[in-house]
Scaffold this motif. Sequence first.
Motif, PDB file in Angstrom:
ATOM      1  N   HIS A 150       0.869  -1.173   0.000  1.00 43.89           N
ATOM      2  CA  HIS A 150       0.000   0.000   0.000  1.00 43.89           C
ATOM      3  C   HIS A 150       0.908   1.225   0.000  1.00 43.89           C
ATOM      4  O   HIS A 150       1.922   1.239   0.689  1.00 43.89           O
ATOM      5  CB  HIS A 150      -0.873   0.030   1.257  1.00 43.89           C
ATOM      6  N   SER A 151       0.515   2.257  -0.738  1.00 40.20           N
ATOM      7  CA  SER A 151       1.363   3.441  -0.771  1.00 40.20           C
ATOM      8  C   SER A 151       0.579   4.684  -0.374  1.00 40.20           C
ATOM      9  O   SER A 151      -0.624   4.777  -0.616  1.00 40.20           O
ATOM     10  CB  SER A 151       1.966   3.642  -2.159  1.00 40.20           C
ATOM     11  N   VAL A 152       1.281   5.591   0.250  1.00 36.64           N
ATOM     12  CA  VAL A 152       0.781   6.934   0.535  1.00 36.64           C
ATOM     13  C   VAL A 152       1.913   7.898   0.193  1.00 36.64           C
ATOM     14  O   VAL A 152       3.083   7.540   0.287  1.00 36.64           O
ATOM     15  CB  VAL A 152       0.335   7.114   2.010  1.00 36.64           C
ATOM     16  N   ALA A 153       1.545   9.107  -0.222  1.00 33.57           N
ATOM     17  CA  ALA A 153       2.575  10.032  -0.691  1.00 33.57           C
ATOM     18  C   ALA A 153       2.290  11.450  -0.228  1.00 33.57           C
ATOM     19  O   ALA A 153       1.141  11.827   0.028  1.00 33.57           O
ATOM     20  CB  ALA A 153       2.641   9.988  -2.213  1.00 33.57           C
ATOM     21  N   SER A 154       3.352  12.201  -0.118  1.00 33.00           N
ATOM     22  CA  SER A 154       3.272  13.640   0.092  1.00 33.00           C
ATOM     23  C   SER A 154       4.161  14.266  -0.978  1.00 33.00           C
ATOM     24  O   SER A 154       4.715  13.557  -1.815  1.00 33.00           O
ATOM     25  CB  SER A 154       3.755  14.009   1.503  1.00 33.00           C
ATOM     26  N   ASN A 155       4.325  15.562  -0.923  1.00 28.13           N
ATOM     27  CA  ASN A 155       5.195  16.198  -1.911  1.00 28.13           C
ATOM     28  C   ASN A 155       6.671  15.945  -1.612  1.00 28.13           C
ATOM     29  O   ASN A 155       7.523  16.220  -2.446  1.00 28.13           O
ATOM     30  CB  ASN A 155       4.910  17.702  -1.995  1.00 28.13           C
ATOM     31  N   VAL A 156       6.989  15.396  -0.433  1.00 30.22           N
ATOM     32  CA  VAL A 156       8.377  15.180  -0.023  1.00 30.22           C
ATOM     33  C   VAL A 156       8.759  13.703  -0.050  1.00 30.22           C
ATOM     34  O   VAL A 156       9.859  13.351  -0.477  1.00 30.22           O
ATOM     35  CB  VAL A 156       8.612  15.758   1.395  1.00 30.22           C
ATOM     36  N   LEU A 157       7.860  12.821   0.408  1.00 25.18           N
ATOM     37  CA  LEU A 157       8.171  11.396   0.551  1.00 25.18           C
ATOM     38  C   LEU A 157       7.036  10.529   0.004  1.00 25.18           C
ATOM     39  O   LEU A 157       5.884  10.965  -0.042  1.00 25.18           O
ATOM     40  CB  LEU A 157       8.363  11.037   2.026  1.00 25.18           C
ATOM     41  N   VAL A 158       7.397   9.305  -0.375  1.00 26.63           N
ATOM     42  CA  VAL A 158       6.416   8.272  -0.696  1.00 26.63           C
ATOM     43  C   VAL A 158       6.718   7.105   0.237  1.00 26.63           C
ATOM     44  O   VAL A 158       7.878   6.729   0.423  1.00 26.63           O
ATOM     45  CB  VAL A 158       6.536   7.799  -2.164  1.00 26.63           C
ATOM     46  N   LEU A 159       5.677   6.548   0.837  1.00 24.03           N
ATOM     47  CA  LEU A 159       5.832   5.438   1.782  1.00 24.03           C
ATOM     48  C   LEU A 159       5.075   4.232   1.267  1.00 24.03           C
ATOM     49  O   LEU A 159       3.893   4.333   0.931  1.00 24.03           O
ATOM     50  CB  LEU A 159       5.283   5.853   3.156  1.00 24.03           C
ATOM     51  N   TYR A 160       5.767   3.103   1.159  1.00 25.00           N
ATOM     52  CA  TYR A 160       5.139   1.830   0.800  1.00 25.00           C
ATOM     53  C   TYR A 160       5.218   0.905   2.001  1.00 25.00           C
ATOM     54  O   TYR A 160       6.282   0.795   2.633  1.00 25.00           O
ATOM     55  CB  TYR A 160       5.890   1.157  -0.356  1.00 25.00           C
ATOM     56  N   LEU A 161       4.105   0.230   2.304  1.00 24.31           N
ATOM     57  CA  LEU A 161       4.065  -0.776   3.362  1.00 24.31           C
ATOM     58  C   LEU A 161       3.561  -2.080   2.769  1.00 24.31           C
ATOM     59  O   LEU A 161       2.561  -2.094   2.061  1.00 24.31           O
ATOM     60  CB  LEU A 161       3.117  -0.360   4.487  1.00 24.31           C
ATOM     61  N   SER A 162       4.251  -3.164   3.079  1.00 27.01           N
ATOM     62  CA  SER A 162       3.841  -4.476   2.587  1.00 27.01           C
ATOM     63  C   SER A 162       4.092  -5.504   3.687  1.00 27.01           C
ATOM     64  O   SER A 162       5.174  -5.543   4.274  1.00 27.01           O
ATOM     65  CB  SER A 162       4.646  -4.837   1.343  1.00 27.01           C
ATOM     66  N   ARG A 163       3.090  -6.340   3.937  1.00 28.26           N
ATOM     67  CA  ARG A 163       3.243  -7.383   4.950  1.00 28.26           C
ATOM     68  C   ARG A 163       4.293  -8.392   4.474  1.00 28.26           C
ATOM     69  O   ARG A 163       4.312  -8.764   3.313  1.00 28.26           O
ATOM     70  CB  ARG A 163       1.899  -8.081   5.180  1.00 28.26           C
ATOM     71  N   ASN A 164       5.164  -8.807   5.395  1.00 31.62           N
ATOM     72  CA  ASN A 164       6.118  -9.871   5.066  1.00 31.62           C
ATOM     73  C   ASN A 164       5.799 -11.092   5.919  1.00 31.62           C
ATOM     74  O   ASN A 164       4.924 -11.053   6.764  1.00 31.62           O
ATOM     75  CB  ASN A 164       7.570  -9.403   5.241  1.00 31.62           C
ATOM     76  N   ARG A 165       6.484 -12.158   5.701  1.00 35.50           N
ATOM     77  CA  ARG A 165       6.172 -13.423   6.378  1.00 35.50           C
ATOM     78  C   ARG A 165       6.931 -13.547   7.697  1.00 35.50           C
ATOM     79  O   ARG A 165       7.856 -14.341   7.818  1.00 35.50           O
ATOM     80  CB  ARG A 165       6.507 -14.591   5.464  1.00 35.50           C
ATOM     81  N   GLY A 166       6.541 -12.760   8.676  1.00 39.69           N
ATOM     82  CA  GLY A 166       7.125 -12.868  10.005  1.00 39.69           C
ATOM     83  C   GLY A 166       8.600 -12.547  10.088  1.00 39.69           C
ATOM     84  O   GLY A 166       9.314 -13.086  10.925  1.00 39.69           O
ATOM     85  N   GLN A 167       9.071 -11.648   9.240  1.00 38.83           N
ATOM     86  CA  GLN A 167      10.498 -11.306   9.241  1.00 38.83           C
ATOM     87  C   GLN A 167      10.776 -10.000   9.968  1.00 38.83           C
ATOM     88  O   GLN A 167      11.853  -9.444   9.863  1.00 38.83           O
ATOM     89  CB  GLN A 167      10.997 -11.225   7.794  1.00 38.83           C
TER      90      GLN A 167
ATOM     91  N   GLN B 173       4.460  -4.089  12.878  1.00 36.51           N
ATOM     92  CA  GLN B 173       5.341  -5.255  12.989  1.00 36.51           C
ATOM     93  C   GLN B 173       5.131  -6.162  11.775  1.00 36.51           C
ATOM     94  O   GLN B 173       4.047  -6.199  11.206  1.00 36.51           O
ATOM     95  CB  GLN B 173       5.009  -6.011  14.287  1.00 36.51           C
ATOM     96  N   ASP B 174       6.162  -6.884  11.377  1.00 39.21           N
ATOM     97  CA  ASP B 174       6.111  -7.835  10.256  1.00 39.21           C
ATOM     98  C   ASP B 174       5.680  -7.168   8.949  1.00 39.21           C
ATOM     99  O   ASP B 174       4.862  -7.702   8.199  1.00 39.21           O
ATOM    100  CB  ASP B 174       5.189  -9.020  10.584  1.00 39.21           C
ATOM    101  N   HIS B 175       6.241  -5.996   8.693  1.00 40.01           N
ATOM    102  CA  HIS B 175       5.994  -5.298   7.435  1.00 40.01           C
ATOM    103  C   HIS B 175       7.323  -4.825   6.854  1.00 40.01           C
ATOM    104  O   HIS B 175       8.256  -4.509   7.593  1.00 40.01           O
ATOM    105  CB  HIS B 175       5.092  -4.076   7.638  1.00 40.01           C
ATOM    106  N   ASP B 176       7.379  -4.815   5.532  1.00 39.53           N
ATOM    107  CA  ASP B 176       8.488  -4.176   4.844  1.00 39.53           C
ATOM    108  C   ASP B 176       8.071  -2.739   4.551  1.00 39.53           C
ATOM    109  O   ASP B 176       6.935  -2.482   4.153  1.00 39.53           O
ATOM    110  CB  ASP B 176       8.804  -4.891   3.531  1.00 39.53           C
ATOM    111  N   VAL B 177       8.979  -1.829   4.777  1.00 31.61           N
ATOM    112  CA  VAL B 177       8.713  -0.405   4.592  1.00 31.61           C
ATOM    113  C   VAL B 177       9.725   0.123   3.579  1.00 31.61           C
ATOM    114  O   VAL B 177      10.932  -0.073   3.747  1.00 31.61           O
ATOM    115  CB  VAL B 177       8.890   0.361   5.925  1.00 31.61           C
ATOM    116  N   VAL B 178       9.240   0.750   2.519  1.00 28.46           N
ATOM    117  CA  VAL B 178      10.128   1.411   1.563  1.00 28.46           C
ATOM    118  C   VAL B 178       9.768   2.880   1.548  1.00 28.46           C
ATOM    119  O   VAL B 178       8.598   3.248   1.399  1.00 28.46           O
ATOM    120  CB  VAL B 178      10.007   0.800   0.149  1.00 28.46           C
ATOM    121  N   ILE B 179      10.788   3.712   1.712  1.00 27.86           N
ATOM    122  CA  ILE B 179      10.591   5.156   1.722  1.00 27.86           C
ATOM    123  C   ILE B 179      11.345   5.735   0.530  1.00 27.86           C
ATOM    124  O   ILE B 179      12.549   5.503   0.373  1.00 27.86           O
ATOM    125  CB  ILE B 179      11.118   5.774   3.031  1.00 27.86           C
TER     126      ILE B 179
END
Length: 114
Positions: free
Chosen positions: A20-37, A75-81
Amino acid sequence: MAMEILKKKKDFQRVYRRGHSVASNVLVLYLSRNRGQGRRFGFSVSKKTGKAVVRNRVRRVLREICRLNEGWFPQDHDVVIIARREAVGKNFHDLAAQLYHLTRRAARKMTLKG
């Protein structure tokens, strides 16, 4: 314990595709569930942002914000900024406020989608 960092292209691609992504004029944030990592973070700063010194400073500041505030992220999510051009010249507190706002928006978005 050290913060775990995403480095492989396939990990970033998976987050972009499934997250899932959300964005502003400065940053974009992606969150995705991972397998308990646990929480894993990835940072992307385009060459359009500036030269290596500038890109690395933005990346270091974002990494430190995430390290100090891991509780903001589920918890248990991958975050890409992804840092946009407007992130250059922003100080630590401005970027932290932007990232906090995006994490709240992402949490609301994810609970609405289920």
